[in-house]
Design an enzyme around this catalytic site. Structure first.
Site, PDB file in Angstrom:
ATOM      1  CG  HIS A 139      -1.800   1.136   1.387  1.00  0.00           C
ATOM      2  ND1 HIS A 139      -1.769   1.976   2.480  1.00  0.00           N
ATOM      3  CD2 HIS A 139      -2.780   1.602   0.577  1.00  0.00           C
ATOM      4  CE1 HIS A 139      -2.694   2.901   2.354  1.00  0.00           C
ATOM      5  NE2 HIS A 139      -3.326   2.707   1.213  1.00  0.00           N
ATOM      6  NE  ARG A 140      -1.928   5.821   0.927  1.00  0.00           N
ATOM      7  CZ  ARG A 140      -2.521   6.527   1.873  1.00  0.00           C
ATOM      8  NH1 ARG A 140      -1.792   7.297   2.672  1.00  0.00           N
ATOM      9  NH2 ARG A 140      -3.834   6.508   2.022  1.00  0.00           N
TER      10      ARG A 140
ATOM     11  CD  GLU B 271      -2.965   1.986  -3.251  1.00  0.00           C
ATOM     12  OE1 GLU B 271      -3.881   2.794  -3.457  1.00  0.00           O
ATOM     13  OE2 GLU B 271      -2.014   2.222  -2.446  1.00  0.00           O
TER      14      GLU B 271
ATOM     15  CG  ASP C   8      -2.682   6.922  -3.704  1.00  0.00           C
ATOM     16  OD1 ASP C   8      -3.837   6.486  -3.679  1.00  0.00           O
ATOM     17  OD2 ASP C   8      -1.812   6.614  -2.851  1.00  0.00           O
TER      18      ASP C   8
ATOM     19  CG  HIS D 143      -3.261   9.332  -0.284  1.00  0.00           C
ATOM     20  ND1 HIS D 143      -3.986  10.228   0.494  1.00  0.00           N
ATOM     21  CD2 HIS D 143      -4.065   8.264  -0.483  1.00  0.00           C
ATOM     22  CE1 HIS D 143      -5.176   9.709   0.752  1.00  0.00           C
ATOM     23  NE2 HIS D 143      -5.248   8.525   0.176  1.00  0.00           N
TER      24      HIS D 143
ATOM     25  CD  GLU E 107      -7.057   5.735  -4.812  1.00  0.00           C
ATOM     26  OE1 GLU E 107      -7.866   6.611  -4.445  1.00  0.00           O
ATOM     27  OE2 GLU E 107      -6.420   5.024  -4.008  1.00  0.00           O
TER      28      GLU E 107
ATOM     29  CE  LYS F 151      -6.183  10.029  -3.811  1.00  0.00           C
ATOM     30  NZ  LYS F 151      -6.901   9.284  -2.748  1.00  0.00           N
TER      31      LYS F 151
ATOM     32  CG  ASP G 161       0.100   0.549   5.484  1.00  0.00           C
ATOM     33  OD1 ASP G 161      -0.119   0.877   4.302  1.00  0.00           O
ATOM     34  OD2 ASP G 161      -0.482   1.092   6.451  1.00  0.00           O
TER      35      ASP G 161
END
Length: 240
Positions: free
Chosen positions: A9-10, A36, A38, A51, A111, A113, A231
């Site tokens: 995640h990120r 993943e 953003d 993000h 993703e 944004k 994470d």
């Protein structure tokens, strides 16, 4: 059915500043199956990995990404707020991440944004970048802006898309099919056995976020969810 894909995640954001090259490299080191991220757009049209719509929380700068050119974004420090070990870490571009992973097999969840700011043409720019690196079969594009997912399919129906949602969504599987999406990306708190059963029946993937509790990871792995966004990709991988 194969084991779930574990998405960092990120990047591996428990161990390095979120959405930075350090976090992406850590995800690779920890054997994540995917990353993943953003994506926003700078004032001069570059695809920026961050993000928030503003740089205030994660950097030493202030202001909206849409109002800042790439060269000025690159002057900001995106690492020092996480730890002194990461002072000097920069905000990356999508191209920089593509260069990092182009020769491995990692899957990338991008993703868009654009649910707060309407970045004109972001769907086309992202797809053009994906095609530049011949990574169409390693990408899933998600967004809380579901109209944007429909645009992605209009541009290229072969690109996988995932419906992001954190609040209650009525009949999410039917909804996903109606906008030609391949997956749903719910908060893990929105999952239940009825949604999972219908998704499997209708051949809709479930990639759920952000799962940082070991017991939930184990449960989702045992029921063979398609993807877990976390994470802590190392912990999830150990449980597979």
């Amino acid at each position: 059915m194969t084991q779930p894909l574990i998405y960092a995640h990120r990047g591996a954001s428990a161990y390095a500043p979120e959405n930075t090259m350090a976090a992406f490299k850590k995800a690779i080191e920890l054997n994540a199956d995917g990353i993943e991220i953003d994506v926003q757009m700078s004032k001069d049209g570059h695809l920026i990995i961050c993000h928030d719509e503003k740089v205030d929380r994660t950097t030493n700068g202030k202001g909206y990404i849409k109002d800042i050119n790439l060269k000025d974004l690159k002057l900001l420090d995106a690492g020092f707020k996480f730890s002194s070990n990461f002072i000097g870490e920069k905000i990356p571009t999508l191209i920089e991440l593509m260069e990092l992973i182009k020769d491995n097999n990692m899957v990338l969840n991008i993703e868009l944004k654009n649910n707060v700011i309407d970045y004109k043409g972001i769907e086309q720019k992202v797809i053009d970048t994906i095609k530049q690196y011949n990574m169409e079969n390693r990408i899933i594009i998600s967004s809380f802006n579901h109209n944007s997912l429909y645009k992605v399919k209009d541009i290229d129906s072969t690109i996988k898309t995932g419906v992001l949602y954190s609040k209650k969504l009525k009949n999410p599987i039917t909804y996903a099919k109606n906008i030609k999406a391949d997956a749903i990306h719910p908060s893990y708190k929105r999952l239940n056995r009825f949604v999972i059963a219908k998704a499997k029946k209708e051949n809709i993937e479930i990639n759920t976020f952000t799962v940082n509790i070991r017991d939930y990871m184990k449960l989702l792995i045992d029921i063979k969810i398609d993807g877990i966004i976390t994470d802590y990709p190392d912990i999830a991988q150990q449980l597979k």
